[in-house]
Design a protein around this motif. Sequence first.
Motif, mmCIF file in Angstrom:
data_model
loop_
_atom_site.group_PDB
_atom_site.id
_atom_site.type_symbol
_atom_site.label_atom_id
_atom_site.label_comp_id
_atom_site.label_asym_id
_atom_site.label_seq_id
_atom_site.Cartn_x
_atom_site.Cartn_y
_atom_site.Cartn_z
ATOM 1 N N VAL A 209 0.855 -1.185 0.000
ATOM 2 C CA VAL A 209 0.000 0.000 0.000
ATOM 3 C C VAL A 209 0.893 1.238 0.000
ATOM 4 C CG1 VAL A 209 -1.861 1.207 1.186
ATOM 5 C CG2 VAL A 209 -1.720 -1.283 1.332
ATOM 6 N N ASP A 210 0.506 2.227 -0.776
ATOM 7 C CA ASP A 210 1.317 3.434 -0.898
ATOM 8 C C ASP A 210 0.635 4.645 -0.265
ATOM 9 O OD1 ASP A 210 3.278 2.102 -2.388
ATOM 10 O OD2 ASP A 210 2.177 2.425 -4.254
ATOM 11 N N GLY A 211 1.437 5.667 -0.018
ATOM 12 C CA GLY A 211 0.918 6.983 0.321
ATOM 13 C C GLY A 211 0.143 7.065 1.614
ATOM 14 N N GLU A 212 -0.904 7.886 1.575
ATOM 15 C CA GLU A 212 -1.669 8.187 2.779
ATOM 16 C C GLU A 212 -2.349 6.946 3.345
ATOM 17 O OE1 GLU A 212 -2.757 10.242 5.930
ATOM 18 O OE2 GLU A 212 -1.545 11.073 4.304
ATOM 19 N N ARG A 213 -2.781 6.055 2.493
ATOM 20 C CA ARG A 213 -3.438 4.842 2.989
ATOM 21 C C ARG A 213 -2.460 3.977 3.764
ATOM 22 N NH1 ARG A 213 -7.287 3.326 -2.259
ATOM 23 N NH2 ARG A 213 -8.383 5.329 -2.289
ATOM 24 N N ARG A 214 -1.230 3.900 3.303
ATOM 25 C CA ARG A 214 -0.226 3.148 4.040
ATOM 26 C C ARG A 214 0.007 3.794 5.402
ATOM 27 N NH1 ARG A 214 5.320 2.666 5.007
ATOM 28 N NH2 ARG A 214 6.053 0.496 4.981
ATOM 29 N N ARG A 215 0.093 5.109 5.433
ATOM 30 C CA ARG A 215 0.291 5.807 6.711
ATOM 31 C C ARG A 215 -0.880 5.540 7.657
ATOM 32 N NH1 ARG A 215 2.859 9.443 3.209
ATOM 33 N NH2 ARG A 215 0.944 10.565 2.696
ATOM 34 N N LEU B 81 -11.512 -13.118 15.281
ATOM 35 C CA LEU B 81 -10.762 -11.910 14.939
ATOM 36 C C LEU B 81 -11.593 -10.737 15.423
ATOM 37 C CD1 LEU B 81 -8.214 -10.987 13.241
ATOM 38 C CD2 LEU B 81 -9.781 -10.769 11.301
ATOM 39 N N ASP B 82 -10.938 -9.691 15.897
ATOM 40 C CA ASP B 82 -11.688 -8.566 16.460
ATOM 41 C C ASP B 82 -12.085 -7.520 15.427
ATOM 42 O OD1 ASP B 82 -11.613 -9.531 19.156
ATOM 43 O OD2 ASP B 82 -9.509 -8.943 19.222
ATOM 44 N N ALA B 83 -11.271 -7.354 14.381
ATOM 45 C CA ALA B 83 -11.577 -6.320 13.393
ATOM 46 C C ALA B 83 -10.757 -6.550 12.136
ATOM 47 C CB ALA B 83 -11.288 -4.929 13.959
ATOM 48 N N ILE B 84 -11.182 -5.912 11.065
ATOM 49 C CA ILE B 84 -10.413 -5.810 9.834
ATOM 50 C C ILE B 84 -10.315 -4.337 9.461
ATOM 51 C CG2 ILE B 84 -10.975 -8.115 8.960
ATOM 52 C CD1 ILE B 84 -12.613 -5.087 7.365
ATOM 53 N N ALA B 85 -9.258 -3.986 8.736
ATOM 54 C CA ALA B 85 -9.094 -2.619 8.219
ATOM 55 C C ALA B 85 -8.492 -2.736 6.831
ATOM 56 C CB ALA B 85 -8.184 -1.806 9.133
ATOM 57 N N PHE B 86 -9.213 -2.240 5.821
ATOM 58 C CA PHE B 86 -8.795 -2.406 4.438
ATOM 59 C C PHE B 86 -8.764 -1.067 3.714
ATOM 60 C CE2 PHE B 86 -10.837 -6.852 4.684
ATOM 61 C CZ PHE B 86 -9.644 -7.433 5.081
ATOM 62 N N THR B 87 -7.923 -0.993 2.678
ATOM 63 C CA THR B 87 -7.769 0.258 1.931
ATOM 64 C C THR B 87 -8.287 0.166 0.502
ATOM 65 O OG1 THR B 87 -5.561 -0.260 1.053
ATOM 66 C CG2 THR B 87 -5.661 0.746 3.249
ATOM 67 N N ASN C 235 -15.807 5.476 -1.499
ATOM 68 C CA ASN C 235 -15.691 5.501 -0.044
ATOM 69 C C ASN C 235 -14.443 6.254 0.418
ATOM 70 O OD1 ASN C 235 -17.897 3.530 0.964
ATOM 71 N ND2 ASN C 235 -16.918 2.411 -0.716
ATOM 72 N N ALA C 236 -14.535 6.834 1.604
ATOM 73 C CA ALA C 236 -13.371 7.422 2.257
ATOM 74 C C ALA C 236 -12.584 6.286 2.891
ATOM 75 C CB ALA C 236 -13.803 8.434 3.315
ATOM 76 N N LEU C 237 -11.401 6.031 2.378
ATOM 77 C CA LEU C 237 -10.613 4.873 2.795
ATOM 78 C C LEU C 237 -9.469 5.295 3.712
ATOM 79 C CD1 LEU C 237 -10.485 3.155 -0.697
ATOM 80 C CD2 LEU C 237 -11.937 2.520 1.249
ATOM 81 N N PRO C 238 -9.062 4.372 4.603
ATOM 82 C CA PRO C 238 -9.494 2.994 4.789
ATOM 83 C C PRO C 238 -10.896 2.900 5.396
ATOM 84 C CG PRO C 238 -7.317 3.385 5.762
ATOM 85 C CD PRO C 238 -7.931 4.712 5.487
#
Length: 275
Positions: free
Chosen positions: A171-177, A207-213, A248-251
């Motif tokens: 993942v690159d850029g702001e999403r990686r951050r 699993l407690d959560a997922i977070a995807f970009t 969508n506003a990601l992540p």
Amino acid sequence: MIDDVLTAGVEAAIRKAAAEEIMPRWRQLADHEITQKAGPHDLVTIADRRAEAHLAEALPPLLPGSAFVGEEGVHADAASLDALRGDAPVWIVDPVDGTRQFVRGEDGFCTLVALAHRGELLASWTYAPARDQLAVARRGAGATLGGHRLEAGSPRPGADLRVATDHPDFVDGERRRSLLGLRTDGIQARPCGSAGLEYLNVATGRLDAIAFTWENAWDHAAGLLLVEEAGGAQATLAGEPFAVAGGNALPFAAARDEETLRRILSLLAGPRAGD
């Protein structure tokens, strides 16, 4: 629109597609039956294509007037995504979610089918054929795994949160951050496997959560409804429900409960000015 007859018909179609097109090729793929799409981490096999073709033929007749959006069909013709913004009910299909695992001969792959109408998810099916696991969710009627009711529950107080994410290296850029915000005390983050099976892990409390970009509808539609109907919650970084039609506003994140969701989204948002 969603009754027991339709639900059973979809299950039968999915099981037949897996039995005829996917499982005979599991651990039996020849090199020429595996190709790349966007790169070495984006594989497609003859099983993906054949299973999607099977479902494209089987599902629309179960609900006359419905449309079909499949991962491989969109790759061939991006205009087919327009059906997600139309007025007709639409089947959203990932024929083999976890293709890399499938290619490696592992059992962590599944077929994902969701039915949406005007942006609302109505029903979903998550089928892991190598494990013989089928999870079904219907809007307002709950979620089941193997016929048994699913309850996501809540994480144990004080325990680290177990979270599956994109691999930050991909993942690159702001999403990686944003994802790097999860590298903090109290969070056990790891790269995801099959997205569909990670949603199932949230719905079952493993699993407690997922977070995807990324927001491909076929990767997320089935799992998002599954988590919600198991009592969980989901939202984008803007605090809005995930929209299957995109934009969508990601992540975005899905979690076992609202409190966990809010914590994950706060970490993804990062520190604000003045913090």
